[in-house]
Design a protein around this motif. Structure first.
Motif, PDB file in Angstrom:
ATOM      1  N   LEU A   6      20.358  83.987   9.122  1.00  0.00           N
ATOM      2  CA  LEU A   6      20.552  84.524   9.938  1.00  0.00           C
ATOM      3  C   LEU A   6      20.205  84.074  10.641  1.00  0.00           C
ATOM      4  N   GLU A  32      23.683  88.166   9.685  1.00  0.00           N
ATOM      5  CA  GLU A  32      22.769  89.018  10.353  1.00  0.00           C
ATOM      6  C   GLU A  32      23.019  87.754  11.441  1.00  0.00           C
ATOM      7  N   ALA A  40      14.861  89.740  13.680  1.00  0.00           N
ATOM      8  CA  ALA A  40      14.339  89.168  12.972  1.00  0.00           C
ATOM      9  C   ALA A  40      14.069  88.823  12.412  1.00  0.00           C
ATOM     10  N   LYS A  43      15.251  92.600  10.622  1.00  0.00           N
ATOM     11  CA  LYS A  43      16.409  91.861   9.472  1.00  0.00           C
ATOM     12  C   LYS A  43      16.144  91.146   8.681  1.00  0.00           C
ATOM     13  N   THR A  44      15.557  90.206   8.792  1.00  0.00           N
ATOM     14  CA  THR A  44      14.786  89.396   7.056  1.00  0.00           C
ATOM     15  C   THR A  44      14.659  90.162   6.086  1.00  0.00           C
ATOM     16  N   LYS A  48      17.001  90.417   3.931  1.00  0.00           N
ATOM     17  CA  LYS A  48      17.066  88.695   2.924  1.00  0.00           C
ATOM     18  C   LYS A  48      17.212  87.212   3.160  1.00  0.00           C
ATOM     19  N   PRO A  49      17.651  87.156   4.270  1.00  0.00           N
ATOM     20  CA  PRO A  49      18.600  85.602   4.172  1.00  0.00           C
ATOM     21  C   PRO A  49      17.824  84.283   3.236  1.00  0.00           C
ATOM     22  N   VAL A  52      16.539  81.587   8.068  1.00  0.00           N
ATOM     23  CA  VAL A  52      16.447  81.857   8.947  1.00  0.00           C
ATOM     24  C   VAL A  52      16.954  80.455  10.730  1.00  0.00           C
ATOM     25  N   THR A  68       7.708  84.107  12.994  1.00  0.00           N
ATOM     26  CA  THR A  68       7.989  82.619  11.909  1.00  0.00           C
ATOM     27  C   THR A  68       7.171  83.184  11.296  1.00  0.00           C
ATOM     28  N   ILE A  71       7.110  86.951   9.086  1.00  0.00           N
ATOM     29  CA  ILE A  71       8.090  86.093   7.826  1.00  0.00           C
ATOM     30  C   ILE A  71       7.663  85.897   7.311  1.00  0.00           C
ATOM     31  N   VAL A  78      11.593  83.027   2.250  1.00  0.00           N
ATOM     32  CA  VAL A  78      12.886  83.227   3.235  1.00  0.00           C
ATOM     33  C   VAL A  78      11.969  81.466   3.659  1.00  0.00           C
ATOM     34  N   ILE A  80      13.171  79.132   7.037  1.00  0.00           N
ATOM     35  CA  ILE A  80      12.469  79.565   8.894  1.00  0.00           C
ATOM     36  C   ILE A  80      13.042  77.727   9.033  1.00  0.00           C
TER      37      ILE A  80
END
Length: 218
Positions: A6, A32, A40, A43-44, A48-49, A52, A68, A71, A78, A80
């Motif tokens: 993402l 995404e 961010a 959508k995360t 769940k990418p 990021v 950050t 998230i 995830v 980052i």
């Protein structure tokens, strides 16, 4: 299986360029994109990418630093990677404290960004430029050795509170408003803090605060 990425950046042309670069890799896919930290974050949590790629400054929306931290609190698995134009020790320590796994400059070659994504995805940290690695190693060594352990004890509770706010990026005026004190009083406290800790610059204050666990992100 492709690394699902993402991209979060406030400039559409940057998001487009990064998407083309990443999608050109056989083991990566941009799933995404987002224009600010809040988007961010939402959508995360939704998709769940794996990674990021996050810009720090995305006005007028939520910053990458704040996103950050949120998230990592809500989706700790995830990873980052911070992608920024800021080549500054203060930003480095703040993004690491927020929970980012990597830090790379927008001026870095394309190859370095791809390497950073793969490295962060593997669970390792990626720090750019290479000199930063020496900086972190020195920092961690000083923590392990317990250097300056006694200095912190000489600070009052108010001084520790102000040190934390300074390191988190608040201006003297903002700190004064938050603590219901005058700007002059905050400046006096800041001077005393630096004298007691034998520090001379703001980045030094940030590093010291990070070492003492005083950087918190809401």
């Amino acid at each position: 299986m492709s690394i699902r990425v993402l991209i979060a950046d406030d400039h559409a042309v940057v998001r487009s360029g990064l998407s083309m670069l990443i999608n050109a890799q056989p083991d990566m896919e941009v799933v995404e994109s987002a224009a600010d930290g809040r988007e961010a974050f939402d959508k995360t949590l939704a998709i769940k990418p794996d990674i990021v790629v996050m810009d720090i400054s995305m006005p007028p929306g939520e910053s990458g630093l704040s996103a950050t931290a949120r998230i990592k609190d809500a989706a700790p698995d995830v990873h980052i990677l911070i992608l920024t134009m800021h080549d500054d020790e203060e930003y480095l320590f703040r993004v690491l404290q927020a929970g980012a796994s990597g830090y790379i400059l927008k001026s870095a070659p394309d190859f370095d960004l791809i390497t950073a994504i793969r490295q962060v995805h593997s669970g390792a940290a990626y720090l750019y430029p290479s000199a930063t690695k020496s900086l972190i190693q020195e920092f961690l060594q000083r923590v392990q050795n317990g250097e300056d352990q006694g200095k912190f004890d000489v600070l009052t509770d108010r001084e520790r509170e102000i040190l934390s706010l300074i390191a988190r990026g608040y201006s003297n005026k903002e700190i004064a408003e938050q603590l219901i004190l005058s700007v002059k009083t905050i400046e006096t406290h800041k001077t005393k803090i630096m004298e007691k800790l034998h520090l001379k610059t703001r980045p030094e204050l940030v590093r010291y605060a990070a070492k003492k666990g005083l950087l918190e992100f809401e």
